[in-house]
Design a protein around this motif. Structure first.
Motif, PDB file in Angstrom:
ATOM      1  N   HIS A  48       0.826  -1.205   0.000  1.00 48.55           N
ATOM      2  CA  HIS A  48       0.000   0.000   0.000  1.00 48.55           C
ATOM      3  C   HIS A  48       0.861   1.255   0.000  1.00 48.55           C
ATOM      4  O   HIS A  48       0.891   1.990  -0.975  1.00 48.55           O
ATOM      5  CB  HIS A  48      -0.945  -0.017   1.205  1.00 48.55           C
ATOM      6  CG  HIS A  48      -1.773   1.209   1.344  1.00 48.55           C
ATOM      7  ND1 HIS A  48      -1.910   1.866   2.547  1.00 48.55           N
ATOM      8  CD2 HIS A  48      -2.494   1.910   0.452  1.00 48.55           C
ATOM      9  CE1 HIS A  48      -2.690   2.924   2.375  1.00 48.55           C
ATOM     10  NE2 HIS A  48      -3.065   2.972   1.116  1.00 48.55           N
ATOM     11  N   GLN A  49       1.602   1.477   1.086  1.00 50.36           N
ATOM     12  CA  GLN A  49       2.449   2.667   1.170  1.00 50.36           C
ATOM     13  C   GLN A  49       3.785   2.371   1.838  1.00 50.36           C
ATOM     14  O   GLN A  49       4.383   3.242   2.461  1.00 50.36           O
ATOM     15  CB  GLN A  49       1.730   3.800   1.896  1.00 50.36           C
ATOM     16  CG  GLN A  49       0.593   4.385   1.077  1.00 50.36           C
ATOM     17  CD  GLN A  49       0.011   5.640   1.691  1.00 50.36           C
ATOM     18  OE1 GLN A  49       0.333   6.033   2.810  1.00 50.36           O
ATOM     19  NE2 GLN A  49      -0.859   6.282   0.944  1.00 50.36           N
ATOM     20  N   HIS A  68      -1.706   1.384   7.910  1.00 50.72           N
ATOM     21  CA  HIS A  68      -3.076   1.577   7.430  1.00 50.72           C
ATOM     22  C   HIS A  68      -3.912   0.302   7.495  1.00 50.72           C
ATOM     23  O   HIS A  68      -4.887   0.172   6.777  1.00 50.72           O
ATOM     24  CB  HIS A  68      -3.060   2.118   6.001  1.00 50.72           C
ATOM     25  CG  HIS A  68      -2.332   3.414   5.890  1.00 50.72           C
ATOM     26  ND1 HIS A  68      -1.049   3.491   5.382  1.00 50.72           N
ATOM     27  CD2 HIS A  68      -2.671   4.667   6.264  1.00 50.72           C
ATOM     28  CE1 HIS A  68      -0.645   4.757   5.423  1.00 50.72           C
ATOM     29  NE2 HIS A  68      -1.603   5.479   5.961  1.00 50.72           N
ATOM     30  N   THR A  69      -3.501  -0.643   8.313  1.00 51.11           N
ATOM     31  CA  THR A  69      -4.217  -1.893   8.620  1.00 51.11           C
ATOM     32  C   THR A  69      -4.490  -2.804   7.424  1.00 51.11           C
ATOM     33  O   THR A  69      -5.428  -3.587   7.453  1.00 51.11           O
ATOM     34  CB  THR A  69      -5.539  -1.634   9.396  1.00 51.11           C
ATOM     35  OG1 THR A  69      -6.469  -0.968   8.564  1.00 51.11           O
ATOM     36  CG2 THR A  69      -5.279  -0.876  10.675  1.00 51.11           C
ATOM     37  N   TRP A  70      -3.656  -2.736   6.398  1.00 43.89           N
ATOM     38  CA  TRP A  70      -3.778  -3.736   5.342  1.00 43.89           C
ATOM     39  C   TRP A  70      -3.348  -5.072   5.951  1.00 43.89           C
ATOM     40  O   TRP A  70      -2.377  -5.136   6.731  1.00 43.89           O
ATOM     41  CB  TRP A  70      -2.881  -3.399   4.163  1.00 43.89           C
ATOM     42  CG  TRP A  70      -3.481  -2.406   3.211  1.00 43.89           C
ATOM     43  CD1 TRP A  70      -4.228  -1.310   3.521  1.00 43.89           C
ATOM     44  CD2 TRP A  70      -3.369  -2.428   1.798  1.00 43.89           C
ATOM     45  NE1 TRP A  70      -4.569  -0.647   2.388  1.00 43.89           N
ATOM     46  CE2 TRP A  70      -4.066  -1.304   1.314  1.00 43.89           C
ATOM     47  CE3 TRP A  70      -2.735  -3.283   0.897  1.00 43.89           C
ATOM     48  CZ2 TRP A  70      -4.162  -1.022  -0.042  1.00 43.89           C
ATOM     49  CZ3 TRP A  70      -2.824  -2.992  -0.446  1.00 43.89           C
ATOM     50  CH2 TRP A  70      -3.544  -1.874  -0.915  1.00 43.89           C
TER      51      TRP A  70
END
Length: 114
Positions: A48-49, A68-70
């Protein structure tokens, strides 16, 4: 010709059960996880990031990225949350020899080639 090599990472007791640790091998930043009955290794970068997966929370056979809780499956590298996300992280085979945890890496990376 063998194009992979088993590389010593650490000892079994240096990573507590249900936790991860960041390790750098052959210029790669990896995340090593102790699931209690086995060790799994993935690249230490959320798709994601770029969050540090080794700092995430282990749940079952997955880790939740601390940024970000992925949720990433540690066996397959697939993103489990958000559902339907086609990206994944690279996984690496592991084995335990006595008290030593090893990871299988491409020989070229271990030998310092690109």
């Amino acid at each position: 010709m063998n194009d992979t090599r088993w590389v010593r990472v650490t000892t079994r007791d240096s990573v507590p059960p249900r936790e991860g640790r960041r390790v750098t091998l052959a210029g790669r930043e990896l995340a090593l996880f102790n699931l209690g009955d086995r060790f799994l290794v993935v690249e230490n970068r959320c798709p994601h990031q770029g969050g540090p997966l080794a700092d995430g929370i282990v749940t079952g056979c997955a880790v939740v990225c601390p940024l970000h809780t992925w949720k990433i499956n540690l066996e397959t590298g697939a993103v489990e949350r958000p559902i339907g996300t086609p990206t994944c992280v690279r996984t690496f085979p592991t084995r335990v020899d006595g008290d030593v945890v090893l990871v299988e890496l491409p020989s070229r990376a271990v030998d310092g080639q690109s």
